[in-house]
Motif scaffolding. Sequence first.
Motif, PDB file in Angstrom:
ATOM      1  N   UNK A 669      51.632  12.723 -22.466  1.00 42.50           N
ATOM      2  CA  UNK A 669      51.761  11.520 -23.285  1.00 42.50           C
ATOM      3  C   UNK A 669      50.424  10.800 -23.385  1.00 42.50           C
ATOM      4  N   UNK A 670      50.155  10.189 -24.529  1.00 43.30           N
ATOM      5  CA  UNK A 670      48.998   9.325 -24.706  1.00 43.30           C
ATOM      6  C   UNK A 670      49.318   7.932 -24.157  1.00 43.30           C
ATOM      7  N   UNK A 671      48.271   7.163 -23.864  1.00 47.29           N
ATOM      8  CA  UNK A 671      48.465   5.805 -23.354  1.00 47.29           C
ATOM      9  C   UNK A 671      47.633   4.817 -24.165  1.00 47.29           C
ATOM     10  N   UNK A 672      48.223   3.649 -24.402  1.00 51.93           N
ATOM     11  CA  UNK A 672      47.524   2.539 -25.053  1.00 51.93           C
ATOM     12  C   UNK A 672      47.708   1.301 -24.193  1.00 51.93           C
ATOM     13  N   UNK A 673      46.616   0.615 -23.877  1.00 48.24           N
ATOM     14  CA  UNK A 673      46.682  -0.625 -23.089  1.00 48.24           C
ATOM     15  C   UNK A 673      46.606  -1.805 -24.045  1.00 48.24           C
ATOM     16  N   UNK A 674      47.533  -2.761 -23.881  1.00 47.73           N
ATOM     17  CA  UNK A 674      47.583  -3.944 -24.731  1.00 47.73           C
ATOM     18  C   UNK A 674      46.975  -5.148 -24.021  1.00 47.73           C
ATOM     19  N   UNK A 675      46.520  -6.121 -24.818  1.00 46.70           N
ATOM     20  CA  UNK A 675      46.091  -7.401 -24.258  1.00 46.70           C
ATOM     21  C   UNK A 675      44.716  -7.384 -23.630  1.00 46.70           C
ATOM     22  N   UNK A 676      43.784  -6.589 -24.148  1.00 53.90           N
ATOM     23  CA  UNK A 676      42.424  -6.546 -23.591  1.00 53.90           C
ATOM     24  C   UNK A 676      41.704  -7.833 -23.973  1.00 53.90           C
ATOM     25  N   UNK A 677      41.227  -8.571 -22.968  1.00 59.69           N
ATOM     26  CA  UNK A 677      40.589  -9.864 -23.231  1.00 59.69           C
ATOM     27  C   UNK A 677      39.176  -9.967 -22.668  1.00 59.69           C
ATOM     28  N   UNK A 678      38.733  -8.968 -21.911  1.00 58.25           N
ATOM     29  CA  UNK A 678      37.388  -9.020 -21.335  1.00 58.25           C
ATOM     30  C   UNK A 678      36.729  -7.654 -21.433  1.00 58.25           C
ATOM     31  N   UNK A 679      35.409  -7.668 -21.378  1.00 60.65           N
ATOM     32  CA  UNK A 679      34.662  -6.411 -21.376  1.00 60.65           C
ATOM     33  C   UNK A 679      34.952  -5.619 -20.119  1.00 60.65           C
ATOM     34  N   UNK A 680      35.161  -6.320 -19.014  1.00 63.30           N
ATOM     35  CA  UNK A 680      35.467  -5.641 -17.746  1.00 63.30           C
ATOM     36  C   UNK A 680      36.761  -4.841 -17.865  1.00 63.30           C
ATOM     37  N   UNK A 681      37.781  -5.429 -18.481  1.00 57.94           N
ATOM     38  CA  UNK A 681      39.044  -4.719 -18.653  1.00 57.94           C
ATOM     39  C   UNK A 681      38.845  -3.487 -19.532  1.00 57.94           C
ATOM     40  N   UNK A 682      38.107  -3.652 -20.619  1.00 54.58           N
ATOM     41  CA  UNK A 682      37.869  -2.536 -21.531  1.00 54.58           C
ATOM     42  C   UNK A 682      37.156  -1.387 -20.822  1.00 54.58           C
ATOM     43  N   UNK A 683      36.111  -1.731 -20.066  1.00 53.52           N
ATOM     44  CA  UNK A 683      35.340  -0.698 -19.368  1.00 53.52           C
ATOM     45  C   UNK A 683      36.169  -0.004 -18.295  1.00 53.52           C
ATOM     46  N   UNK A 684      36.919  -0.813 -17.533  1.00 52.04           N
ATOM     47  CA  UNK A 684      37.685  -0.233 -16.417  1.00 52.04           C
ATOM     48  C   UNK A 684      38.810   0.672 -16.925  1.00 52.04           C
ATOM     49  N   UNK A 685      39.438   0.306 -18.014  1.00 45.10           N
ATOM     50  CA  UNK A 685      40.502   1.144 -18.562  1.00 45.10           C
ATOM     51  C   UNK A 685      39.957   2.483 -19.039  1.00 45.10           C
ATOM     52  N   UNK A 686      38.775   2.468 -19.629  1.00 40.66           N
ATOM     53  CA  UNK A 686      38.152   3.723 -20.035  1.00 40.66           C
ATOM     54  C   UNK A 686      37.875   4.597 -18.818  1.00 40.66           C
ATOM     55  N   UNK A 687      37.413   3.969 -17.719  1.00 37.79           N
ATOM     56  CA  UNK A 687      37.141   4.720 -16.487  1.00 37.79           C
ATOM     57  C   UNK A 687      38.418   5.315 -15.901  1.00 37.79           C
ATOM     58  N   UNK A 688      39.547   4.612 -16.064  1.00 41.68           N
ATOM     59  CA  UNK A 688      40.823   5.093 -15.518  1.00 41.68           C
ATOM     60  C   UNK A 688      41.442   6.183 -16.392  1.00 41.68           C
ATOM     61  N   UNK A 689      40.868   6.432 -17.568  1.00 38.13           N
ATOM     62  CA  UNK A 689      41.369   7.502 -18.417  1.00 38.13           C
ATOM     63  C   UNK A 689      42.332   7.062 -19.489  1.00 38.13           C
ATOM     64  N   UNK A 690      42.496   5.757 -19.697  1.00 37.82           N
ATOM     65  CA  UNK A 690      43.380   5.263 -20.757  1.00 37.82           C
ATOM     66  C   UNK A 690      42.828   5.724 -22.108  1.00 37.82           C
ATOM     67  N   UNK A 691      43.718   6.173 -22.991  1.00 39.83           N
ATOM     68  CA  UNK A 691      43.273   6.767 -24.251  1.00 39.83           C
ATOM     69  C   UNK A 691      42.826   5.719 -25.272  1.00 39.83           C
TER      70      UNK A 691
END
Length: 728
Positions: A669-691
């Motif tokens: 399954x693909x994953x999408x993260x909702x509610x990104x409000x900071x650059x830190x969240x965006x960067x960390x989600x990419x590191x965790x493998x979120x699509x």
Amino acid sequence: MKTRLPMRIVLPSLLAGAILGSIYATMLWATRQSDQMSIARQERLVDVTVGKQQAAIAHDQESATVWDDAVRKVAARDQEWIDANLGRWMQTYFGHDGAFVLDASGSPIFSYLSDAPGAAEAFSKVDTYVVPLAEKLRQRLARGDEQGKTEQTLSIGESEIVAISGRPAILSAKPVLSDTGDLAQVKGTEAIHIALRYLDGDFAQTMGAEYLFADMRYERSKGGHAERLYYPIKSTAGDPLGFFSWTPFRPGTRALRQTEPVFVAGALLLLAVVSGFALVLHKRSERLMDSQSRLFHLAHFDSLTGLPNRASFTAEVSRRLAAGQAAVLFLDLDRFKQVNDTLGHPTGDKLIAEVAKRLSAVAGVDVFLARIGGDEFTAVAPAEQRDAVEALAEKLIGTIRQPFEIDGQPILIGLTIGIAFAEAAASDAQAIVRQADIALYHAKAAGRNRYAIFGQHMEGLISARRALEQDLRTALLEGRQIEVHYQPVYLAGDNRMISVEALARWRHPAKGMICPDVFIPIAEEAGLIDRLGDLVLQAALHAAKRWPDLGLAVNASPIELRHDNYALRVTAALNRHAFDPRRLEIEITESAVIDDDGTCRRNIEALRRLGVRFALDDFGTGFSSFGRLQALDVDRIKIDKCFIDQMGDAGSNEAIVHAIVDLAHARGLKTTAEGIETACQSRRLAELGCDEIQGYFLSRPVESAGIDAMVKTPALEGSDMARLTGLA
């Protein structure tokens, strides 16, 4: 005559005494039988629970051992990965006390034990049992033994109960296998994962709390307490390992103690009867009274919870108002319908019964509690002190917010309360009940899980809500006030826009922009959601024709999905706009995962055959789980904003997000993260493998013209996006 007269009195008395003695002897026998049967059932329940725990541990292991990544990382002896996914993560997520990974020769690759300071010390404590258990499993693997594998059980395993340093423990062995079958593994050489769970720690207390065993605990030996029951714990080899001890429930003894006073009174009455005719009349009278009592109970009490029903509540309100002041509380469960939809009505009935128990425990003797139907309860409380009534409301809300566990399923619901005070004995009962109902509606509109006290302004709110519903009908007929805005979705890591999500917006001619959280529930309750959904879908397909390189996501209400013609309506819209079905993704909520008659599933399957994709929205906030995803075919899960908010902070949900991403990928399954409000969240989600990611940091929802401009713009940094979409 002098001798016959006493006999006429003595003989009936002796007969009555003999009958009473027989009845009491039967009661004693029935008491012992009932107690023995109850104790036997409790012992069987303990035995089944331990066995269930063994199966549960094995099931827990399979969530990480049947995984291509696990095979690779174990082969590479990646200690950090093994610790995070096969070691301490098992303790954090499942409560395991130890984890071990052995290679083909039986040597430890990884060792962890909660009560050992290091890996060597941990393995030295368990090697006597772990190595033979792993070898036993390895021999089965080598000869291709698949006994025990089912559609739910993905791999064979071995389990034993042993003593580890004098502590009883469950050991479960599972092979580390490829989930895709793409990785070649020689049978019998697979790495073996061993999970350990102690039975002498919090296991006994947890089992006691779950199955209502009074004061259950683990003891090494019998304490000699006659009132306690001791159930022996034995190893798989039959060696004694200690005891589970608790105060058993003895229904027979309890019933006897409750009935003895009644029996004695009946015996005295019966002994006073000197003729068989009087005895017959007495018994007939008792049967008649019992029937009347049952009829009265059925007419005035709820059969599911045992609480008074609506008729009793109405009478109690009138009685208390006649005596003086009173406070009427209307209680409504939040998200109960979702429990019925996802877990079924039998579970809903059990939940209602548990709710009634909690409410009764909090309400106390001065509060008259009733159930008036469905998930609605009412209460009448003394109103001398308003602070006390408000404190009662907070306690009721607090007790219902605590998790329930029904048939092993954790359930989280809420409680909303409306309160109305009757200031004088002359207050009208019907009016005060209506005011409490209005206050309840006001509390729900304010966000649920709270209480509201009736005020005169609330009458106007009800009228305003009806007017808003009528305005919405007009807006849907005219079609001009409802707008569709689009929130971009970006590829995690490089900020490249790959799709948009269509969102309904209502621009009221007099009230301005109205929040979707306000008008969408109104549309669902008023039967307008189908019309609203069609309007949004048609507008979104028309606009998205201009963005051929972007995917399009639209939301579907569970009410829409339960209509037989939903798939036909979507298909007709796709054909009308000549829109490629493979570009369309429909976002659904977890209540569509299980539906009573299968209509939702049939609609989804029909659209998937056309190429339409589906995403499960707000994953993790209700009752959805990866196990439930097997019941419904989806392509993506959207991780709810509540898990994203604190990423990067201490005590955040990063581990949960990481687990969701990894398990989703393991299931394809693909994953999408909702509610990104900071650059830190965006960067960390990419590191965790979120699509994919979306949120205000990247872009607010914009009109279609805004997407036109963004399509012509290359990938942007977060600050540039903020300026483009009006955040800066």
